[in-house]
Design a protein around this motif. Structure first.
Motif, PDB file in Angstrom:
ATOM      1  N   SER A  17      43.584 -12.205 -36.797  1.00 47.40           N
ATOM      2  CA  SER A  17      44.158 -12.821 -35.605  1.00 47.40           C
ATOM      3  C   SER A  17      44.106 -11.835 -34.433  1.00 47.40           C
ATOM      4  O   SER A  17      44.443 -10.658 -34.578  1.00 47.40           O
ATOM      5  N   GLY A  18      43.683 -12.330 -33.282  1.00 46.28           N
ATOM      6  CA  GLY A  18      43.588 -11.486 -32.092  1.00 46.28           C
ATOM      7  C   GLY A  18      42.344 -10.644 -32.035  1.00 46.28           C
ATOM      8  O   GLY A  18      42.189  -9.833 -31.121  1.00 46.28           O
ATOM      9  N   ALA A  19      41.457 -10.816 -32.989  1.00 44.56           N
ATOM     10  CA  ALA A  19      40.206 -10.033 -33.005  1.00 44.56           C
ATOM     11  C   ALA A  19      39.023 -10.980 -33.218  1.00 44.56           C
ATOM     12  O   ALA A  19      38.172 -10.751 -34.081  1.00 44.56           O
ATOM     13  N   GLY A  20      39.006 -12.049 -32.437  1.00 45.10           N
ATOM     14  CA  GLY A  20      37.942 -13.038 -32.565  1.00 45.10           C
ATOM     15  C   GLY A  20      36.604 -12.516 -32.058  1.00 45.10           C
ATOM     16  O   GLY A  20      36.510 -11.460 -31.421  1.00 45.10           O
ATOM     17  N   LEU A  21      35.565 -13.281 -32.345  1.00 45.90           N
ATOM     18  CA  LEU A  21      34.200 -12.939 -31.929  1.00 45.90           C
ATOM     19  C   LEU A  21      33.603 -14.108 -31.181  1.00 45.90           C
ATOM     20  O   LEU A  21      33.670 -15.256 -31.634  1.00 45.90           O
ATOM     21  N   VAL A  22      33.034 -13.841 -30.017  1.00 47.37           N
ATOM     22  CA  VAL A  22      32.257 -14.831 -29.278  1.00 47.37           C
ATOM     23  C   VAL A  22      30.790 -14.441 -29.429  1.00 47.37           C
ATOM     24  O   VAL A  22      30.387 -13.347 -29.011  1.00 47.37           O
ATOM     25  N   ASN A  23      30.014 -15.323 -30.039  1.00 47.09           N
ATOM     26  CA  ASN A  23      28.607 -15.042 -30.277  1.00 47.09           C
ATOM     27  C   ASN A  23      27.748 -15.865 -29.313  1.00 47.09           C
ATOM     28  O   ASN A  23      27.966 -17.072 -29.133  1.00 47.09           O
ATOM     29  N   VAL A  24      26.789 -15.204 -28.675  1.00 47.78           N
ATOM     30  CA  VAL A  24      25.931 -15.828 -27.664  1.00 47.78           C
ATOM     31  C   VAL A  24      24.491 -15.742 -28.171  1.00 47.78           C
ATOM     32  O   VAL A  24      23.830 -14.713 -28.001  1.00 47.78           O
ATOM     33  N   PHE A  25      24.034 -16.811 -28.793  1.00 47.82           N
ATOM     34  CA  PHE A  25      22.720 -16.808 -29.449  1.00 47.82           C
ATOM     35  C   PHE A  25      21.662 -17.437 -28.547  1.00 47.82           C
ATOM     36  O   PHE A  25      21.780 -18.595 -28.130  1.00 47.82           O
ATOM     37  N   LEU A  26      20.627 -16.674 -28.217  1.00 46.02           N
ATOM     38  CA  LEU A  26      19.515 -17.181 -27.417  1.00 46.02           C
ATOM     39  C   LEU A  26      18.609 -18.019 -28.313  1.00 46.02           C
ATOM     40  O   LEU A  26      17.967 -17.503 -29.216  1.00 46.02           O
ATOM     41  N   TYR A  27      18.563 -19.324 -28.065  1.00 46.22           N
ATOM     42  CA  TYR A  27      17.789 -20.194 -28.935  1.00 46.22           C
ATOM     43  C   TYR A  27      16.595 -20.857 -28.259  1.00 46.22           C
ATOM     44  O   TYR A  27      15.751 -21.455 -28.928  1.00 46.22           O
ATOM     45  N   ALA A  28      16.477 -20.750 -26.920  1.00 46.05           N
ATOM     46  CA  ALA A  28      15.339 -21.388 -26.249  1.00 46.05           C
ATOM     47  C   ALA A  28      15.059 -20.699 -24.921  1.00 46.05           C
ATOM     48  O   ALA A  28      15.982 -20.277 -24.216  1.00 46.05           O
ATOM     49  N   VAL A  29      13.771 -20.606 -24.593  1.00 46.65           N
ATOM     50  CA  VAL A  29      13.315 -20.070 -23.302  1.00 46.65           C
ATOM     51  C   VAL A  29      12.270 -21.026 -22.751  1.00 46.65           C
ATOM     52  O   VAL A  29      11.309 -21.374 -23.445  1.00 46.65           O
ATOM     53  N   SER A  30      12.462 -21.476 -21.526  1.00 53.91           N
ATOM     54  CA  SER A  30      11.485 -22.373 -20.903  1.00 53.91           C
ATOM     55  C   SER A  30      11.248 -21.927 -19.463  1.00 53.91           C
ATOM     56  O   SER A  30      12.174 -21.477 -18.781  1.00 53.91           O
ATOM     57  N   GLU A  31      10.010 -22.062 -19.011  1.00 51.65           N
ATOM     58  CA  GLU A  31       9.663 -21.626 -17.660  1.00 51.65           C
ATOM     59  C   GLU A  31      10.013 -22.703 -16.645  1.00 51.65           C
ATOM     60  O   GLU A  31       9.780 -23.898 -16.866  1.00 51.65           O
ATOM     61  N   ASP A  32      10.555 -22.268 -15.534  1.00 49.87           N
ATOM     62  CA  ASP A  32      10.868 -23.164 -14.424  1.00 49.87           C
ATOM     63  C   ASP A  32       9.682 -23.143 -13.468  1.00 49.87           C
ATOM     64  O   ASP A  32       9.449 -22.144 -12.767  1.00 49.87           O
ATOM     65  N   LEU A  33       8.929 -24.237 -13.425  1.00 50.95           N
ATOM     66  CA  LEU A  33       7.708 -24.279 -12.621  1.00 50.95           C
ATOM     67  C   LEU A  33       7.952 -24.745 -11.193  1.00 50.95           C
ATOM     68  O   LEU A  33       7.027 -24.724 -10.375  1.00 50.95           O
ATOM     69  N   ASP A  34       9.148 -25.159 -10.873  1.00 49.80           N
ATOM     70  CA  ASP A  34       9.451 -25.599  -9.510  1.00 49.80           C
ATOM     71  C   ASP A  34       9.455 -24.404  -8.561  1.00 49.80           C
ATOM     72  O   ASP A  34      10.150 -23.419  -8.781  1.00 49.80           O
ATOM     73  N   GLY A  35       8.676 -24.525  -7.502  1.00 51.96           N
ATOM     74  CA  GLY A  35       8.646 -23.462  -6.500  1.00 51.96           C
ATOM     75  C   GLY A  35       7.825 -22.249  -6.868  1.00 51.96           C
ATOM     76  O   GLY A  35       7.899 -21.221  -6.188  1.00 51.96           O
ATOM     77  N   LEU A  36       7.023 -22.325  -7.936  1.00 54.76           N
ATOM     78  CA  LEU A  36       6.198 -21.180  -8.321  1.00 54.76           C
ATOM     79  C   LEU A  36       5.095 -20.962  -7.289  1.00 54.76           C
ATOM     80  O   LEU A  36       4.356 -21.885  -6.945  1.00 54.76           O
ATOM     81  N   ALA A  37       4.990 -19.729  -6.788  1.00 52.89           N
ATOM     82  CA  ALA A  37       3.968 -19.402  -5.793  1.00 52.89           C
ATOM     83  C   ALA A  37       2.582 -19.503  -6.399  1.00 52.89           C
ATOM     84  O   ALA A  37       2.369 -19.188  -7.569  1.00 52.89           O
ATOM     85  N   GLY A  38       1.617 -19.976  -5.591  1.00 49.27           N
ATOM     86  CA  GLY A  38       0.265 -20.154  -6.091  1.00 49.27           C
ATOM     87  C   GLY A  38      -0.617 -18.931  -5.925  1.00 49.27           C
ATOM     88  O   GLY A  38      -1.706 -18.884  -6.489  1.00 49.27           O
ATOM     89  N   THR A  39      -0.188 -17.964  -5.135  1.00 49.66           N
ATOM     90  CA  THR A  39      -0.993 -16.772  -4.896  1.00 49.66           C
ATOM     91  C   THR A  39      -0.157 -15.527  -5.184  1.00 49.66           C
ATOM     92  O   THR A  39       1.058 -15.595  -5.354  1.00 49.66           O
ATOM     93  N   ARG A  40      -0.837 -14.390  -5.217  1.00 50.90           N
ATOM     94  CA  ARG A  40      -0.150 -13.130  -5.447  1.00 50.90           C
ATOM     95  C   ARG A  40       0.714 -12.775  -4.244  1.00 50.90           C
ATOM     96  O   ARG A  40       0.465 -13.187  -3.119  1.00 50.90           O
ATOM     97  N   VAL A  41       1.748 -11.989  -4.498  1.00 47.25           N
ATOM     98  CA  VAL A  41       2.718 -11.619  -3.473  1.00 47.25           C
ATOM     99  C   VAL A  41       2.398 -10.221  -2.965  1.00 47.25           C
ATOM    100  O   VAL A  41       2.155  -9.302  -3.763  1.00 47.25           O
ATOM    101  N   ARG A  42       2.387 -10.051  -1.647  1.00 46.66           N
ATOM    102  CA  ARG A  42       2.074  -8.749  -1.068  1.00 46.66           C
ATOM    103  C   ARG A  42       3.254  -7.789  -1.159  1.00 46.66           C
ATOM    104  O   ARG A  42       4.400  -8.180  -0.991  1.00 46.66           O
ATOM    105  N   VAL A  43       2.938  -6.525  -1.411  1.00 42.97           N
ATOM    106  CA  VAL A  43       3.940  -5.457  -1.455  1.00 42.97           C
ATOM    107  C   VAL A  43       3.740  -4.592  -0.212  1.00 42.97           C
ATOM    108  O   VAL A  43       2.629  -4.099   0.041  1.00 42.97           O
ATOM    109  N   VAL A  44       4.788  -4.379   0.564  1.00 43.71           N
ATOM    110  CA  VAL A  44       4.709  -3.645   1.825  1.00 43.71           C
ATOM    111  C   VAL A  44       5.365  -2.285   1.660  1.00 43.71           C
ATOM    112  O   VAL A  44       6.421  -2.161   1.040  1.00 43.71           O
ATOM    113  N   ASP A  45       4.714  -1.230   2.207  1.00 38.44           N
ATOM    114  CA  ASP A  45       5.282   0.107   2.109  1.00 38.44           C
ATOM    115  C   ASP A  45       6.296   0.341   3.227  1.00 38.44           C
ATOM    116  O   ASP A  45       6.625  -0.570   4.004  1.00 38.44           O
TER     117      ASP A  45
END
Length: 212
Positions: free
Chosen positions: A39-67
């Motif tokens: 009692s008072g020493a419970g466990l909350v377990n967070v299990f990663l069971y799925a990964v999916s890509e969000d394709l909304d708004g994905l850029a179509g070209t490479r992104v420039r890096v500025v110095d």
């Protein structure tokens, strides 16, 4: 990125759950063997069971890096966003205590529905935006299907989905900017000409210039 998300979730839950509550990320088959905890020493377990890509708004070209001087130093692949779905379960001394822990997770999400600030860990500390969290929603399989897949009796659980970016690691270098340009002038008259024109005389007299 996955390890950084787990560490960030741990920091968030640790600040919201009762003191002494354990936080784990083990597969359900591992924690399913737990009968009861003190009692008072419970466990909350967070299990990663799925990964999916969000394709909304994905850029179509490479992104420039500025110095620092504002010049383009290279390019990186477009930033991709993934929906990470976790099955949150509580393991405590009795069912009532387990429900209290799950209720604490719901209350924490009601107060803050994104990961940000001092809860971010690893490479996520460098991003300039919060990571949205949704409770009770997932873009993939339902929780009941997850329990069925691992062959374990279903119990009260929450589905927590975090939207997280995969930050590009490789920078493709571009050609350095032009800093010096040399102009040279050649005599365009034929070798047999004995009386060069005024234009050719001016061309012969024009010096070589260098532009910096």
């Amino acid at each position: 990125m996955l390890a950084d998300i787990a560490s960030s979730l741990r920091a968030w839950l640790a600040s919201e759950l009762p003191p002494g509550t354990g936080i784990g990320f083990d597969p359900l088959g591992v924690v399913a063997g737990i009968e009861r905890r003190p009692s008072g020493a419970g466990l909350v377990n967070v299990f990663l069971y799925a990964v999916s890509e969000d394709l909304d708004g994905l850029a179509g070209t490479r992104v420039r890096v500025v110095d620092q001087e504002g010049r383009v130093a290279g390019t990186v692949s477009p930033i991709r966003t993934y929906q990470l779905s976790f099955l949150v379960t509580a393991w405590a001394a009795d069912t009532n205590e387990e429900l209290e822990l799950l209720g604490a997770v719901i209350g924490a999400h009601a107060e803050r529905d994104s990961l940000s600030g001092d809860h971010l860990r690893g490479g996520l500390v460098h991003i300039d935006t919060a990571l949205p969290m949704r409770l009770g929603w997932a873009p993939t399989a339902h929780a009941a299907e997850v329990w069925s897949a691992i062959g374990t009796s279903m119990r009260t659980s929450l589905v927590l989905t975090v939207s997280a970016p995969a930050l590009p690691q490789r920078v493709r270098q571009v050609a350095p900017p032009v800093r010096t340009r040399e102009l040279d002038v050649h005599d365009l008259t034929r070798s047999g000409d004995t009386a060069p024109t005024a234009v050719s005389r001016r061309r012969r007299q024009r010096p070589t210039t260098a532009e910096h």
